[in-house]
Design an enzyme around this catalytic site. Structure first.
Site, PDB file in Angstrom:
ATOM      1  N   ALA A  66       0.832  -1.178   0.054  1.00 31.50           N
ATOM      2  CA  ALA A  66      -0.070   0.040  -0.045  1.00 31.50           C
ATOM      3  C   ALA A  66       0.822   1.310  -0.012  1.00 31.50           C
ATOM      4  CB  ALA A  66      -0.864  -0.047   0.997  1.00 31.50           C
ATOM      5  N   GLY A 109      -0.371  -5.008   0.637  1.00 31.04           N
ATOM      6  CA  GLY A 109      -1.522  -4.977  -0.156  1.00 31.04           C
ATOM      7  C   GLY A 109      -1.528  -5.663  -1.537  1.00 31.04           C
ATOM      8  N   GLU A 112      -2.301  -8.933  -1.026  1.00 26.14           N
ATOM      9  CA  GLU A 112      -3.864  -9.227  -0.414  1.00 26.14           C
ATOM     10  C   GLU A 112      -4.581  -8.939  -1.957  1.00 26.14           C
ATOM     11  OE1 GLU A 112      -4.132  -7.615   3.910  1.00 26.14           O
ATOM     12  OE2 GLU A 112      -3.161  -6.054   2.548  1.00 26.14           O
ATOM     13  N   GLU A 132       3.603  -6.101   6.938  1.00 27.02           N
ATOM     14  CA  GLU A 132       3.071  -4.895   7.717  1.00 27.02           C
ATOM     15  C   GLU A 132       3.600  -4.802   9.121  1.00 27.02           C
ATOM     16  OE1 GLU A 132       0.035  -5.800   4.418  1.00 27.02           O
ATOM     17  OE2 GLU A 132       1.394  -6.895   5.855  1.00 27.02           O
TER      18      GLU A 132
END
Length: 258
Positions: A66, A109, A112, A132
């Protein structure tokens, strides 16, 4: 003509190809990029001629995570008000098969996003991870939920708690991905797979995808009951009649999606 700023969209016969395009940030998933991606997927999903979609990045990075710059100063309230994480939920509403074509970094992300797809094709250089924990947070878009369902609790714990990354071959051995190819071939192989799926009976493909995903969310007997109802439902379609007649007549079926 590309109408988007952070992605590129192409139609290759009956397959939609979306390329993440933030090379200076290794395709980090900003809210703007993810919003464009979701809009493009919904647009392709609504087109009758499109039977499957491929999401890819660059050879160097599918998506390196992200966009941390957009989060570093955010409060809990800011994150709750943001539509960033809920945008991932929109991926579940796409009816047609999604294939992630992954090369290089597929982290946070990005991982994901790949997990939210139905199949994953990887190059030999792909690296999968959920880093993360290094930022003082946890995965927030499915990493703690989808990952254990695929690779199991033990490996998911190590990846999330201790930033273990998987090579493409490791990801294949743990059934996180479907196939590994050389860098020069992985995207073409993903498109070929999408093309093969897109040539099959559209309503059956959509229903099969829905039922397989359903299997991860329901008890066995409930899933079996739902599968049976879906199986019976397809006998009201023209494609079922065409498919069985073509089989008996030893010819290729001509699907209508009806």
């Amino acid at each position: 003509m590309n109408e988007y700023q952070f992605i590129e969209v192409q139609e290759k016969d009956n397959v939609g190809l979306i390329t993440l395009n933030r090379p200076q940030a290794l395709n980090a998933l900003s809210p703007e990029l993810l919003s464009e991606l979701v809009n493009a997927l919904h647009s392709l999903d609504e087109q009758q001629k499109i039977g499957a979609m491929v999401i890819t990045g660059s050879d160097k990075a599918f998506a390196a995570g992200a966009d941390i710059k957009s989060m570093v100063s955010a409060s809990t309230v800011d994150m709750l008000k943001s539509n960033f994480i809920p945008l991932f939920d929109q991926l579940q509403k796409i009816q047609k098969p999604l294939i992630a074509a992954v090369s290089g970094f597929c982290l946070g992300g990005g991982n994901e996003l790949a997990l939210a797809c139905d199949l994953i094709i990887a190059s030999e250089t792909a690296r999968f991870g959920q880093p993360e924990i290094n930022l003082g947070v946890i995965p927030g878009a499915g990493g703690t939920q989808r990952l254990p369902r695929v690779v199991g609790k033990a490996l998911a714990m190590e990846m999330v708690l201790n930033n273990r990354t998987l090579s493409a071959e490791e990801a294949l051995s743990f059934q996180l991905i479907n196939h590994v190819y050389p860098v020069e071939d992985y995207l073409e192989q993903a498109l070929q797979l999408a093309q093969e799926i897109a040539q099959r009976a559209p309503l059956a493909v959509i229903t099969a995808k829905k039922m397989i995903n359903h299997a991860y969310e329901t008890p066995l007997q409930e899933g079996l009951d739902d599968e049976r109802r879906s199986f019976y439902m397809l006998f009201s379609t023209q494609d079922q009649q065409e498919g069985m007649e073509a089989f008996l007549e030893k010819r290729s079926p001509s699907w209508k999606g009806e």
